[in-house]
Design a protein around this motif. Structure first.
Motif, PDB file in Angstrom:
ATOM      1  N   ASP A  87      -3.116  -4.764 -15.721  1.00  0.00           N
ATOM      2  CA  ASP A  87      -4.252  -3.868 -15.499  1.00  0.00           C
ATOM      3  C   ASP A  87      -3.734  -2.445 -15.388  1.00  0.00           C
ATOM      4  O   ASP A  87      -3.177  -2.055 -14.354  1.00  0.00           O
ATOM      5  CB  ASP A  87      -5.012  -4.281 -14.230  1.00  0.00           C
ATOM      6  CG  ASP A  87      -6.241  -3.404 -13.987  1.00  0.00           C
ATOM      7  OD1 ASP A  87      -6.512  -2.498 -14.807  1.00  0.00           O
ATOM      8  OD2 ASP A  87      -6.918  -3.626 -12.964  1.00  0.00           O
ATOM      9  N   ARG A  89      -6.065   3.538 -10.263  1.00  0.00           N
ATOM     10  CA  ARG A  89      -7.466   3.177  -9.997  1.00  0.00           C
ATOM     11  C   ARG A  89      -8.276   4.405  -9.569  1.00  0.00           C
ATOM     12  O   ARG A  89      -9.504   4.384  -9.606  1.00  0.00           O
ATOM     13  CB  ARG A  89      -7.567   2.074  -8.930  1.00  0.00           C
ATOM     14  CG  ARG A  89      -7.274   2.533  -7.512  1.00  0.00           C
ATOM     15  CD  ARG A  89      -7.612   1.465  -6.496  1.00  0.00           C
ATOM     16  NE  ARG A  89      -6.628   0.389  -6.531  1.00  0.00           N
ATOM     17  CZ  ARG A  89      -5.519   0.361  -5.778  1.00  0.00           C
ATOM     18  NH1 ARG A  89      -5.267   1.333  -4.905  1.00  0.00           N
ATOM     19  NH2 ARG A  89      -4.671  -0.643  -5.857  1.00  0.00           N
ATOM     20  N   ASP A 100      -4.473  -0.223 -12.437  1.00  0.00           N
ATOM     21  CA  ASP A 100      -3.886  -0.580 -11.142  1.00  0.00           C
ATOM     22  C   ASP A 100      -2.364  -0.441 -11.226  1.00  0.00           C
ATOM     23  O   ASP A 100      -1.620  -1.400 -11.076  1.00  0.00           O
ATOM     24  CB  ASP A 100      -4.290  -2.003 -10.733  1.00  0.00           C
ATOM     25  CG  ASP A 100      -3.767  -2.369  -9.351  1.00  0.00           C
ATOM     26  OD1 ASP A 100      -3.334  -1.463  -8.600  1.00  0.00           O
ATOM     27  OD2 ASP A 100      -3.770  -3.583  -9.021  1.00  0.00           O
TER      28      ASP A 100
END
Ligand code: MN
Length: 291
Positions: A207, A228, A210
């Motif tokens: 991700d 994020r 993140d």
């Protein structure tokens, strides 16, 4: 996979390789027509030809032998990308600190107001290299950032398709002279774009929204953030940038810095660490090299 640029025993011609554990496997054999001309970056050529070469790179990464990581010197994973596209002020708390400190060049900041800007590939240096401060009496800041490496030609990409165009990721320090000159001057002095230590292929980061980022100076933590907290996420950044200009394989997109930017001084050692990508240190000098 982790892709690197290296020289054997710290000297000789630069090569590109794949890092597996503590072993670096030379990819020169796959690119035997590349790397002869200084303006051609073999890593960019590898990315253009990735669909054809990927399996061979994977096989080499699992082979025996190779060079021990401790015995090579790493360089910046990309040295001559076609371009470096950059997001200004893309974390809200960094925007706030710029405004409080009177460093925001315009009354409104961020991509929505300022658009994107470019950095020159000639400003790239690698792990262990030295940032040269052109005017040591003027404030020159560090900005740690996640860098996207493009994998396909991208023009007017829909936000929801953006990740289809990303080849991988690396880390960058976007060094910035403060002052009234255009960003084209303030961010493009030679050595103002330390890049590395490795280029990880997209599959290595589950991700990209993140990713932890850290920057310390002389062992003291200065910046700590996570992607994020982007104000514009990667989908939106790629959609916007590709509506302005065609993004090509090997191009870099640097995604902005979290809060905590601060000045660099002669003699500093700067260390950045990003999750999944690793750690890299560079030095700082106020003495200009002659050459
Ligand atoms: Mn920046």
């Amino acid at each position: 996979m982790k892709l690197v640029r290296f020289t054997k025993e710290g000297s000789g011609p630069e090569r590109i390789g794949v890092l597996a554990g503590e072993q670096v496997h030379d990819l020169t054999v796959l690119l035997n027509d590349a790397g002869l001309e200084p303006h051609v970056d073999p890593m960019v050529r590898l990315i253009w030809n990735w669909d054809r070469l990927r399996t061979a790179v994977e096989q080499l990464s699992q082979a025996r032998g190779g060079h021990r990581l401790a015995e090579v010197r790493l360089g910046p994973p990309l040295r001559r990308p076609g371009k470096i596209v950059a997001a200004p002020a893309n974390y809200i708390r960094h925007v706030q600190e710029m405004e409080v400190n009177g460093l925001a060049p315009n009354p409104g900041t961020g991509i929505a107001v300022q658009g994107i800007f470019l950095k020159a590939p000639s400003s790239i240096v690698g792990p262990g290299d030295t940032i040269e401060l052109p005017y040591p009496d003027r404030r020159t800041d560090h900005e740690v950032e996640l860098a996207l490496v493009m994998g396909k030609e991208a023009r007017h990409v829909a936000a929801e398709r953006a990740f289809d165009y990303i080849f991988g990721y690396t880390a960058v320090i976007d060094v910035t002279l403060r002052g009234k000159e255009d960003r084209g001057t303030r961010k493009n002095f030679d050595s103002f774009t330390p890049l590395g230590p490795v280029l990880v292929t997209a599959d290595e980061i589950p991700d990209a929204h993140d990713v932890d980022l850290e920057l310390s100076v002389n062992g003291q933590l200065r910046q700590q953030g996570n992607t994020r907290d982007f104000t514009w996420n990667i989908n939106r950044m790629i959609a916007y940038a590709s509506s302005v200009m065609t993004l090509e394989p090997g191009d870099l997109f640097i995604t902005g810095t979290p809060e905590g930017v601060g000045p660099l001084e002669d003699g500093d050692t700067v260390t950045i660490r990003l999750s999944h990508i690793g750690e890299m240190s560079v030095n700082v000098t106020g003495r200009r090299s002659r050459g």
